[in-house]
Design an enzyme around this catalytic site. Structure first.
Site, mmCIF file in Angstrom:
data_model
loop_
_atom_site.group_PDB
_atom_site.id
_atom_site.type_symbol
_atom_site.label_atom_id
_atom_site.label_comp_id
_atom_site.label_asym_id
_atom_site.label_seq_id
_atom_site.Cartn_x
_atom_site.Cartn_y
_atom_site.Cartn_z
ATOM 1 N N TYR A 147 0.841 -1.195 0.000
ATOM 2 C CA TYR A 147 0.000 0.000 0.000
ATOM 3 C C TYR A 147 0.880 1.252 0.000
ATOM 4 O O TYR A 147 1.924 1.278 0.639
ATOM 5 C CB TYR A 147 -0.874 0.059 1.261
ATOM 6 C CG TYR A 147 -1.878 -1.049 1.418
ATOM 7 C CD1 TYR A 147 -3.227 -0.829 1.143
ATOM 8 C CD2 TYR A 147 -1.506 -2.309 1.880
ATOM 9 C CE1 TYR A 147 -4.166 -1.835 1.330
ATOM 10 C CE2 TYR A 147 -2.435 -3.316 2.055
ATOM 11 C CZ TYR A 147 -3.767 -3.076 1.783
ATOM 12 O OH TYR A 147 -4.694 -4.061 1.959
ATOM 13 N N HIS A 155 -6.322 1.886 -1.468
ATOM 14 C CA HIS A 155 -6.319 0.459 -1.779
ATOM 15 C C HIS A 155 -4.883 0.000 -2.046
ATOM 16 O O HIS A 155 -4.029 0.786 -2.446
ATOM 17 C CB HIS A 155 -7.170 0.181 -3.023
ATOM 18 C CG HIS A 155 -8.636 0.409 -2.821
ATOM 19 N ND1 HIS A 155 -9.458 -0.524 -2.225
ATOM 20 C CD2 HIS A 155 -9.431 1.467 -3.136
ATOM 21 C CE1 HIS A 155 -10.695 -0.065 -2.184
ATOM 22 N NE2 HIS A 155 -10.709 1.144 -2.726
ATOM 23 N N LYS A 192 -4.990 -4.813 -9.169
ATOM 24 C CA LYS A 192 -3.642 -4.704 -8.635
ATOM 25 C C LYS A 192 -2.630 -5.060 -9.721
ATOM 26 O O LYS A 192 -2.956 -5.758 -10.673
ATOM 27 C CB LYS A 192 -3.437 -5.626 -7.430
ATOM 28 C CG LYS A 192 -4.440 -5.372 -6.311
ATOM 29 C CD LYS A 192 -4.141 -6.177 -5.101
ATOM 30 C CE LYS A 192 -5.316 -6.150 -4.124
ATOM 31 N NZ LYS A 192 -5.897 -4.817 -3.918
#
Length: 247
Positions: A147, A155, A192
């Protein structure tokens, strides 16, 4: 992909209170209180006062444990978190049966619990020293997630897999195309980027934490190619015979 901030003002809060500053405050607080963590299986238990608990939570070290004690709060640190506080930041002592352990003893203990600990720790410390918040990535089939700041504000940006190409090492992930395909599809589904950290021992052993200085880390990001991102909408291509076709 870039950071995905949670709510209005989250980015401003993060910039006003950088993670490096919070970790520095935690470092000072733990040293002043002469904090000691207790070895317990594959984790280290830490009893703290209110100020320390707040700083541990804000800097994302450990998980809060539910206890009946009112004056103290307990945190459970992973092996990587505990060794980082102990070895890299020098702000935590680790004890077993009320006996303080040296860095070498802790290293041997944690290595006996996980053969991959030297590589996981090197990857963890590599990201932490760059002021990334590093937490378990088991939910996403990864070793860690990274993070930009506290998870309440942003997020996670990267799913991290730790790899080593050293001969005889146990971790053989991402050595075949199907592994890479599965990892990138999963990361794409949860917004991601897959970050692979290749750890090389450069011929050094794993017998002592002092060897960590000789290890190197190679960073690689792997993403799926999306043809739609390289395509012009409503493109008309004229063929050689004058016919037109939409792509």
């Amino acid at each position: 992909m870039g950071p995905r901030w949670k709510g209005k003002g989250s980015k401003a809060k993060a910039l006003a209170d950088p993670m490096s500053k919070i970790v520095l405050q935690l470092h000072s607080c733990l040293i002043q209180s002469n904090s000691e963590g207790l070895l317990c299986g594959c984790s280290v238990l830490l009893s703290v006062e209110a100020q320390q608990a707040d700083l541990l939570s804000r800097s994302c070290f450990g998980e809060t444990m539910v206890t009946v004690e009112k004056d103290k709060q307990w945190f459970e640190l992973s092996m990587e978190e505990a060794f980082y506080l102990c070895y890299a930041l020098k702000c935590l002592k680790i004890v077993e049966d009320q006996c303080p352990k040296s860095d070498d003893q802790i290293w041997q203990y944690m290595k006996s619990r996980s053969a991959l600990f030297p590589y996981l720790y090197k990857a963890y410390s590599h990201l932490r020293m760059k002021n990334w918040v590093v937490m378990s990535g088991i939910t996403y089939g990864a070793d860690f997630v990274a993070y930009r700041h506290h998870p309440e504000l942003v997020h996670s940006e990267y799913a991290v897999i730790v790899s080593s190409e050293e001969e005889g090492d146990a971790d053989k992930r991402l050595r075949v195309w199907s592994d890479i395909h599965c990892a990138t599809r999963l990361c794409g589904g949860v917004a991601k980027t897959l970050l692979v950290l290749d750890i090389s021992r450069n011929g050094h052993s794993v017998d002592s934490p002092s060897c960590l200085e000789s290890y190197t880390v190679k960073e690689r990001t792997i993403t799926r190619w999306n043809p739609e991102q390289c395509r012009e909408d409503h493109t008309i291509v004229e063929s050689e015979n004058g016919a037109k076709a939409g792509i």
